[in-house]
Design a protein around this motif. Structure first.
Motif, mmCIF file in Angstrom:
data_model
loop_
_atom_site.group_PDB
_atom_site.id
_atom_site.type_symbol
_atom_site.label_atom_id
_atom_site.label_comp_id
_atom_site.label_asym_id
_atom_site.label_seq_id
_atom_site.Cartn_x
_atom_site.Cartn_y
_atom_site.Cartn_z
ATOM 1 N N GLY A 77 0.893 -1.179 0.104
ATOM 2 C CA GLY A 77 -0.014 -0.060 0.013
ATOM 3 C C GLY A 77 0.844 1.345 -0.046
ATOM 4 N N ASN A 90 -2.677 -4.408 1.579
ATOM 5 C CA ASN A 90 -2.967 -5.986 1.681
ATOM 6 C C ASN A 90 -3.171 -6.404 3.143
ATOM 7 N N ASP A 116 6.234 -0.978 -1.235
ATOM 8 C CA ASP A 116 7.184 -2.260 -1.555
ATOM 9 C C ASP A 116 7.615 -2.236 -2.917
ATOM 10 N N GLU A 165 0.702 0.736 -9.868
ATOM 11 C CA GLU A 165 -0.354 -0.570 -9.023
ATOM 12 C C GLU A 165 -1.266 -1.098 -10.291
HETATM 13 O O1 LIG Z 1 2.321 -6.173 -1.053
HETATM 14 C C1 LIG Z 1 1.952 -6.183 -2.581
HETATM 15 C C2 LIG Z 1 1.310 -5.069 -3.029
HETATM 16 O O2 LIG Z 1 0.071 -5.348 -2.481
HETATM 17 C C3 LIG Z 1 -0.691 -4.230 -2.468
HETATM 18 O O3 LIG Z 1 -0.841 -3.520 -1.223
HETATM 19 C C4 LIG Z 1 -1.806 -4.209 -3.363
HETATM 20 O O4 LIG Z 1 -2.801 -5.432 -2.573
HETATM 21 C C5 LIG Z 1 0.227 -3.029 -3.405
HETATM 22 O O5 LIG Z 1 0.072 -1.770 -2.706
HETATM 23 C C6 LIG Z 1 1.382 -3.547 -2.807
HETATM 24 O O6 LIG Z 1 2.559 -3.072 -3.647
#
Ligand SMILES: OC[C@H]1O[C@](O)(CO)[C@@H](O)[C@@H]1O
Length: 361
Positions: A77, A90, A116, A165
């Motif tokens: 996130g 998540n 991340d 994303e």
């Molecule tokens: O952690 C992996 C990925 O999952 C998310 O939260 C989406 O669900 C992204 O923002 C992150 O990059």
């Protein structure tokens, strides 16, 4: 005596906050690895998550005989530029929290927080698969699915901090089983208790990744794997060089899990219309932040309806059992899984006044 960091002994600590594990690394002045620690993530407990990271930093500092390390944390996130609170994680217990502030307070120093997948993309652009490339796209398949885009070494965050994303966006070339979109995407919502959403009507028999009936293992697992392969392959068809990270298996662009089968788009691209507006991440409406308009389902052919809820500052949308849901006239059901019937939740507005419409027959 406690040593304080001088430029020559500067330690940089990087933390990867995952859904299942949290890992920290201490880098020396030349970028060399000095220490590394991995611990389980305290799932569902925000306070414990903050404490775990603070402990990890302390352990890395003591392992390297340093203090006052600079700290950067990669999180699922992002910190919303609009609210300063975490969104789209998540690891849902982070959602709506002032994580950067809480970490700065716990560590008594400023901290840098970044998505991340953006961290992964920057890392690959610096000295990994994308080294030497001006534009690098990296996809992360961890507890969640996200991605980052880096241009000339810097992540493209975008106005809503969701640049890159791809995890919860509509895909091109939808197949029949994916139409009309919203009904399928509804499955992403975590429902209260045991409730689940499924499209009403014909159910496809479970198949393996070749389309043959799946006998053995989890029912439907093969079909899910096949669909997952296709869905990850479609958006990945574009970039010249892409990198997948995260701790889950990925079938790879255009291939099934065994790396054998080319995935074909099959159906032409269909433009999604406003009524198809998919539910976004964790039930929030799309990735808009703040939501520009609430999503809702329309009255179906049988006059039954629909649940609609407003997403909002990180709270999950509320859905209720015992009602039919429709999307653009295509009915679905919101039902508790048999044989145990979950209690029917009484419709009530969310704390932030979330329910925008609830109509019964
Ligand atoms: O952690 C992996 C990925 O999952 C998310 O939260 C989406 O669900 C992204 O923002 C992150 O990059």
């Amino acid at each position: 005596m406690k040593r304080t960091a001088s430029p020559s002994s500067l330690i940089r600590v990087g933390i990867d906050l995952g859904g299942t594990k949290t890992e920290g690394i201490a880098l020396g002045a030349a970028g060399e690895e000095r220490a590394r620690v991995r611990v389980p993530t305290p799932r569902g407990d925000y306070g414990a998550t903050v404490r775990t990271i603070a402990d990890l930093v302390a352990r890395l500092e003591s392992a390297t005989g340093s203090a006052g390390a600079t700290v950067g944390i990669g999180i699922p996130g992002a910190v919303s530029p609009a609210t300063g609170l975490v969104k789209n994680a998540n690891s849902t217990w982070l959602i709506g929290k002032p994580f950067d502030q809480d970490m700065a307070e716990a560590l008594k120093r400023p901290v840098r927080i970044e998505n991340d997948a953006n961290c992964l993309a920057v890392s690959e652009a610096a000295d990994g698969a994308g080294a030497g490339c001006g534009v690098v796209f990296a996809a992360i398949l961890g507890t969640g699915c996200g991605a980052g885009i880096v241009v000339d070494g810097r992540p493209l965050r975008g106005r809503n901090a969701i640049g890159g994303e791809w995890g919860h966006n509509p895909l091109p070339w939808p197949t029949d089983e994916e139409r009309p979109g919203a009904a399928l995407l509804l499955r992403q919502i975590r429902l209260p208790g045991n409730l689940r959403v499924r499209p009403r009507g014909r159910r496809r028999p479970p198949t393996d990744h070749r389309g043959a009936p799946d006998r053995g293992g989890h029912r439907g697992a093969g079909g899910a794997r096949r669909r997952r392969g296709r869905r990850h392959a479609r958006p990945a068809g574009g970039p010249a060089r892409a990198r997948a990270g995260g701790d889950r298996q990925c079938p790879g662009p255009g291939r099934d899990r065994a790396g054998r089968r080319p995935v074909e788009p099959g159906v032409p691209l269909r433009r999604l219309t406003p009524g198809d507006r998919p539910l976004g991440l964790h039930g929030q409406p799309g990735h808009a932040d703040p939501p520009r308009r609430p999503w809702r389902f329309e009255r179906g052919p049988r006059g039954r309806l629909a649940v609609a809820a407003r997403g909002g500052r990180g709270q999950r949308s509320k859905l209720y059992s015992g009602l039919s849901i429709t999307s653009r006239g295509v009915p679905g059901t919101l039902s508790p899984p048999p044989p145990r019937r979950a209690a029917v939740a009484a419709p009530r507005p969310s704390r932030t006044g979330g329910v925008s419409e609830l109509v019964r027959e």
